[in-house]
Design a protein around this motif. Structure first.
Motif, PDB file in Angstrom:
ATOM      1  N   ASN A 278       0.865  -1.178   0.000  1.00  0.00           N
ATOM      2  CA  ASN A 278       0.000   0.000   0.000  1.00  0.00           C
ATOM      3  C   ASN A 278       0.903   1.230   0.000  1.00  0.00           C
ATOM      4  O   ASN A 278       1.742   1.382   0.898  1.00  0.00           O
ATOM      5  CB  ASN A 278      -0.914  -0.003   1.225  1.00  0.00           C
ATOM      6  N   SER A 280       0.417   4.165   0.859  1.00  0.00           N
ATOM      7  CA  SER A 280       0.305   4.995   2.060  1.00  0.00           C
ATOM      8  C   SER A 280       1.099   4.421   3.227  1.00  0.00           C
ATOM      9  O   SER A 280       1.296   5.104   4.242  1.00  0.00           O
ATOM     10  CB  SER A 280      -1.163   5.152   2.463  1.00  0.00           C
ATOM     11  N   TRP A 281       1.554   3.174   3.117  1.00  0.00           N
ATOM     12  CA  TRP A 281       2.354   2.552   4.166  1.00  0.00           C
ATOM     13  C   TRP A 281       3.854   2.722   3.914  1.00  0.00           C
ATOM     14  O   TRP A 281       4.678   2.243   4.699  1.00  0.00           O
ATOM     15  CB  TRP A 281       2.033   1.066   4.275  1.00  0.00           C
TER      16      TRP A 281
END
Length: 331
Positions: A278, A280-281
């Motif tokens: 992901n 966003s990670w």
């Protein structure tokens, strides 16, 4: 530019200095078995880096320490996820240093041969594994929402990373062969030119393929410029090798390494470890950085210490600048 951006640049410079300097002594270590024909010639090659190899590793300690202090989450995720390959590199660096010191302690052929094998393998493996590690950092690895590595060892052995390992190994051997040509006289010098050209034949397609792949995956205008500089410098280095201009060949082979590392860090920014699970990670220069106070203290320490280290290393290279050959090694 904020302090965490500044420290990303500083870490990139430290890793660049490490690969530029340690790159040629890794290359020389590989050449002890592929270029030297007898024990005296191997001694000549080892003596070319004898006064400087341990100083070159200061850049690794500085880069690792800066990562630990400036970006602790990056350091923790990297060293936990890449634990096994980094452990192999660490063991190789230890054994390699011991081999340099212990090889001549006994006048016994089998004793010396064992340590010479250690020098060879403990130079070849790190030269390859550093490329695998940094290629994976740029490509991205499985990082979960807790900023922890969620992959396995086999995931690190992907085609892009393996090509990165071939690139660093071939470039370091080229860089080392040029350095040997610059530091030696006689037959060893002539054979070093041929070895440099042979390494270049492997490095050119590997480096062009790897840089092109990087540009296609994460590139922008900046990485296109640095990748083009690396490609032009690589061709220029081989041209200087064929012309017998070791000094210019060493400059250009160094430019190849500097521009290639710059390409990787430019492709990486503002991430420090992209997540393939992901986006966003992903770890970035913002969410993986230490506090502003820590970065400020580090900045003042760096301003004082880095020029001292650079000045001392420059003085060391100047003192041991003369060429050596078989005639300088006792029978």
């Amino acid at each position: 530019m904020q302090l965490h951006d500044w420290w990303f640049v500083v870490i990139a410079v430290l890793w660049t200095g490490y690969f530029f300097l340690e790159g040629f002594d890794f290359g020389v270590g590989v050449l002890t078995k592929t270029l030297a024909r007898d024990r005296r010639e191997r001694r000549v090659l080892i003596n070319t880096i004898g006064p400087v190899w341990d100083g070159n590793e200061v850049w690794l300690l500085s880069a690792g320490g800066a990562m630990f202090a400036a970006f602790p989450d990056w350091y923790a995720t990297l060293f936990s996820g890449f634990y096994l390959p980094l452990l192999v590199i660490l063991v190789c660096l230890i054994v390699r240093g011991v081999a340099f010191e212990y090889r001549g302690k006994r006048d016994d052929a089998r004793w010396q041969t064992r340590w010479e094998h250690a020098v060879f393998w403990c130079s070849l493996l790190p030269a390859f594994l550093w490329g695998v590690a940094f290629a994976n950092i740029v490509r991205g690895v499985p990082i979960d929402a807790h900023r922890e590595y969620a992959g396995g060892l086999l995931g690190l052995l992907n085609p892009y990373a393996l090509l990165g390992g071939v690139v660093t190994l071939s470039l370091f051997v080229l860089h080392g062969a040029v350095f040997v040509g610059l530091k030696t006289v006689g037959e060893v010098r002539l054979r070093a030119r041929r070895a440099a050209y042979a390494a270049g034949v492997v490095a050119v397609p590997a480096a062009l393929g790897f840089l092109g792949w990087t540009q296609a995956q994460r590139g922008d205008a900046g990485t296109l410029i640095t990748a083009a500089v690396a490609a032009v410098a690589l061709v220029a280095a081989l041209g200087c090798v064929r012309a017998g201009r070791e000094g210019w060949a060493f400059v250009f082979s160094g430019v190849v390494i500097v521009a290639s590392v710059a390409t990787l860090f430019l492709a990486l920014f503002p991430d420090v470890m992209p997540s393939t699970l992901n986006a966003s990670w992903s770890l970035t220069v913002g969410n993986a950085a230490s506090s502003a106070y820590t970065l400020k203290v580090m900045t003042w320490v760096g301003v004082v210490m880095v020029p001292l280290v650079v000045a001392y290393q420059g003085w060391t290279y100047w003192v041991f600048r003369r060429r050596i050959g078989v005639r300088h090694i006792p029978a």
